[in-house]
Design a protein around this motif. Structure first.
Motif, PDB file in Angstrom:
ATOM      1  N   ALA A 100       0.829  -1.211   0.000  1.00 56.08           N
ATOM      2  CA  ALA A 100       0.000   0.000   0.000  1.00 56.08           C
ATOM      3  C   ALA A 100       0.863   1.260   0.000  1.00 56.08           C
ATOM      4  CB  ALA A 100      -0.969   0.009   1.187  1.00 56.08           C
ATOM      5  N   MET A 101       2.024   1.166  -0.641  1.00 54.39           N
ATOM      6  CA  MET A 101       2.909   2.321  -0.757  1.00 54.39           C
ATOM      7  C   MET A 101       2.360   3.264  -1.831  1.00 54.39           C
ATOM      8  SD  MET A 101       5.619   3.628   0.588  1.00 54.39           S
ATOM      9  CE  MET A 101       6.303   2.198   1.451  1.00 54.39           C
ATOM     10  N   PRO A 102       2.261   4.572  -1.558  1.00 50.47           N
ATOM     11  CA  PRO A 102       1.759   5.511  -2.578  1.00 50.47           C
ATOM     12  C   PRO A 102       2.598   5.449  -3.846  1.00 50.47           C
ATOM     13  CG  PRO A 102       1.893   6.577  -0.426  1.00 50.47           C
ATOM     14  CD  PRO A 102       2.573   5.246  -0.282  1.00 50.47           C
ATOM     15  N   GLU A 103       1.953   5.608  -4.998  1.00 49.51           N
ATOM     16  CA  GLU A 103       2.678   5.582  -6.263  1.00 49.51           C
ATOM     17  C   GLU A 103       3.387   6.899  -6.546  1.00 49.51           C
ATOM     18  OE1 GLU A 103       1.164   3.633  -9.709  1.00 49.51           O
ATOM     19  OE2 GLU A 103      -0.423   2.645  -8.581  1.00 49.51           O
ATOM     20  N   ASP A 104       2.895   7.994  -5.985  1.00 53.63           N
ATOM     21  CA  ASP A 104       3.578   9.275  -6.152  1.00 53.63           C
ATOM     22  C   ASP A 104       4.901   9.234  -5.381  1.00 53.63           C
ATOM     23  OD1 ASP A 104       3.317  12.373  -6.826  1.00 53.63           O
ATOM     24  OD2 ASP A 104       4.046  12.190  -4.770  1.00 53.63           O
ATOM     25  N   PRO A 105       6.031   9.554  -6.034  1.00 55.45           N
ATOM     26  CA  PRO A 105       7.340   9.412  -5.371  1.00 55.45           C
ATOM     27  C   PRO A 105       7.482  10.249  -4.099  1.00 55.45           C
ATOM     28  CG  PRO A 105       7.611   9.673  -7.743  1.00 55.45           C
ATOM     29  CD  PRO A 105       6.172   9.940  -7.455  1.00 55.45           C
ATOM     30  N   ALA A 106       6.980  11.477  -4.097  1.00 57.24           N
ATOM     31  CA  ALA A 106       7.097  12.322  -2.910  1.00 57.24           C
ATOM     32  C   ALA A 106       6.270  11.760  -1.759  1.00 57.24           C
ATOM     33  CB  ALA A 106       6.665  13.748  -3.237  1.00 57.24           C
ATOM     34  N   LEU A 107       5.063  11.299  -2.063  1.00 55.20           N
ATOM     35  CA  LEU A 107       4.218  10.717  -1.022  1.00 55.20           C
ATOM     36  C   LEU A 107       4.814   9.405  -0.507  1.00 55.20           C
ATOM     37  CD1 LEU A 107       0.649  11.334  -2.499  1.00 55.20           C
ATOM     38  CD2 LEU A 107       1.847  12.643  -0.714  1.00 55.20           C
ATOM     39  N   ALA A 108       5.416   8.629  -1.407  1.00 60.34           N
ATOM     40  CA  ALA A 108       6.053   7.381  -0.995  1.00 60.34           C
ATOM     41  C   ALA A 108       7.232   7.660  -0.065  1.00 60.34           C
ATOM     42  CB  ALA A 108       6.516   6.601  -2.212  1.00 60.34           C
ATOM     43  N   ALA A 109       8.020   8.673  -0.380  1.00 58.65           N
ATOM     44  CA  ALA A 109       9.147   9.034   0.481  1.00 58.65           C
ATOM     45  C   ALA A 109       8.658   9.452   1.866  1.00 58.65           C
ATOM     46  CB  ALA A 109       9.961  10.152  -0.165  1.00 58.65           C
ATOM     47  N   ALA A 110       7.578  10.221   1.905  1.00 55.61           N
ATOM     48  CA  ALA A 110       7.015  10.638   3.194  1.00 55.61           C
ATOM     49  C   ALA A 110       6.518   9.425   3.984  1.00 55.61           C
ATOM     50  CB  ALA A 110       5.881  11.629   2.967  1.00 55.61           C
ATOM     51  N   ALA A 111       5.898   8.463   3.294  1.00 49.29           N
ATOM     52  CA  ALA A 111       5.410   7.260   3.961  1.00 49.29           C
ATOM     53  C   ALA A 111       6.558   6.432   4.527  1.00 49.29           C
ATOM     54  CB  ALA A 111       4.587   6.424   2.978  1.00 49.29           C
ATOM     55  N   ILE A 112       7.683   6.410   3.832  1.00 55.13           N
ATOM     56  CA  ILE A 112       8.863   5.696   4.335  1.00 55.13           C
ATOM     57  C   ILE A 112       9.371   6.345   5.613  1.00 55.13           C
ATOM     58  CG2 ILE A 112      11.288   5.145   3.848  1.00 55.13           C
ATOM     59  CD1 ILE A 112      10.417   4.811   0.879  1.00 55.13           C
ATOM     60  N   LEU A 113       9.436   7.674   5.619  1.00 59.21           N
ATOM     61  CA  LEU A 113       9.910   8.391   6.807  1.00 59.21           C
ATOM     62  C   LEU A 113       8.992   8.179   8.008  1.00 59.21           C
ATOM     63  CD1 LEU A 113      11.017  11.787   5.206  1.00 59.21           C
ATOM     64  CD2 LEU A 113      12.506   9.986   6.094  1.00 59.21           C
ATOM     65  N   GLN A 114       7.695   8.021   7.744  1.00 61.13           N
ATOM     66  CA  GLN A 114       6.720   7.863   8.820  1.00 61.13           C
ATOM     67  C   GLN A 114       6.411   6.397   9.130  1.00 61.13           C
ATOM     68  OE1 GLN A 114       3.322  10.002   7.320  1.00 61.13           O
ATOM     69  NE2 GLN A 114       4.522  11.866   6.962  1.00 61.13           N
ATOM     70  N   GLY A 115       6.975   5.476   8.336  1.00 62.92           N
ATOM     71  CA  GLY A 115       6.638   4.065   8.462  1.00 62.92           C
ATOM     72  C   GLY A 115       7.376   3.353   9.570  1.00 62.92           C
TER      73      GLY A 115
END
Length: 310
Positions: A100-115
């Motif tokens: 369920a990782m966002p496909e948008d690269p910026a949103l995916a990077a933010a999800a990694i930082l918050q994951g």
């Protein structure tokens, strides 16, 4: 540790689908990571770059690319203290979509930082880690046709589907196999063997087997010997999620699989979207060591303490 004591190493494939079409995608992700991350492009096998990053002490190693890149990084990190994160920059991104990782690269990077890290069990083919699937027969032939089309026209999902259709129309070469599924053996003649370790990918095609994957087994699919028209019908049923289990495909759910092909020493294999030539027999099993994977916040809450594959 990398420069500026970065905790995150981003291993990028410059030839991945999204990066090739949109070079700014990786830039936008790196802007979100900021000084917390160091970027390392790679050529060839990403596992070597990932191994070096793990030895240097990076806590999170991001595979920026498609499923092949992710599998290569996962191979290097299984059993280590470093966690794998995925920046979906490939053509299909099945593993990232399963997370369920966002496909948008910026949103995916933010999800990694918050994951948060989560342990999963992964499959191995002759000791090499895979996350989604392993196949022999028709599917590796599709990949070969697809890569030839990519080299000429560039990467896209539409082109991938057209290459698949072209291969189906030309392919008719079943293999005679000796299969050992756990403690039973059988001889079978089939044009395609497909072993899944991703419940998400099975769901995308309406295939059974998700429960077996959660139960630390594999979902094995064998196509009966068919005509080209039969292959086309199977493809249409996969797309429309109307596969008849038992008629269109034969299904088994073993924990271990061994494949031998009489009078053959090596064979072309598809592993998470990458075409490889491997020594026979093929041995498929669960890796003895867990892989730590960074899940986005919402997915991490859903998984709880489970260690099943995603």
């Amino acid at each position: 540790m990398g420069k500026d004591d970065a905790q995150i190493c981003v291993i990028a494939n410059p030839a991945s689908g999204t990066v090739a079409r949109n070079p700014d995608a990786l830039t936008r992700a790196m802007e979100v990571f900021g000084t917390a991350a160091e970027l390392r492009p790679f050529k060839g096998d990403p596992a070597k770059t990932a191994e070096a990053a793990a030895r240097e002490g990076f806590k999170i190693i991001v595979a920026a690319g498609g499923d092949g890149t992710v599998a290569g990084v996962a191979h290097a990190l299984a059993g280590t203290d470093a966690a794998l994160a995925v920046l979906p920059l490939g053509t299909f991104n099945y593993f990232a979509r399963g997370l369920a990782m966002p496909e948008d690269p910026a949103l995916a990077a933010a999800a990694i930082l918050q994951g948060a890290p989560h342990p999963i069990k992964v499959g191995t083919l002759n000791g090499r880690v895979f996350l989604n699937n392993v196949a022999i027969g028709l599917y590796p032939a599709i990949l070969e046709e697809r890569e030839a089309a990519y080299a000429r026209w560039g990467r896209s999902r539409l082109l991938a589907h057209l290459a698949s259709l072209r291969t189906i129309l030309r392919f008719q070469k079943p293999h005679r196999m000796r299969l050992k599924l756990d403690d039973t053996e059988q001889l079978i003649r089939t044009p395609m063997l497909f072993v899944a370790r991703s419940a998400y990918q099975l769901d995308q095609f309406g295939l059974n087997g998700g429960e077996a994957i959660s139960d630390d087994r594999f979902a094995l699919f064998l196509a009966p010997q068919q005509t080209r028209l039969g292959f086309l019908r199977l493809a249409l049923r996969l797309i429309s999620k109307r596969v008849d289990h038992g008629r269109d495909v034969m299904v088994a759910t073993p924990a271990r699989i061994e494949v031998q092909i009489p009078r053959r020493r090596r064979i072309s294999v598809a592993l998470d979207g990458e075409q490889l030539t491997m020594q026979l027999p093929l041995e498929i099993a669960l890796a003895p060591d867990r892989l730590q994977v960074i899940l986005p916040p919402q997915k991490a809450g859903q998984m709880g303490g489970s260690e099943a594959a995603v």
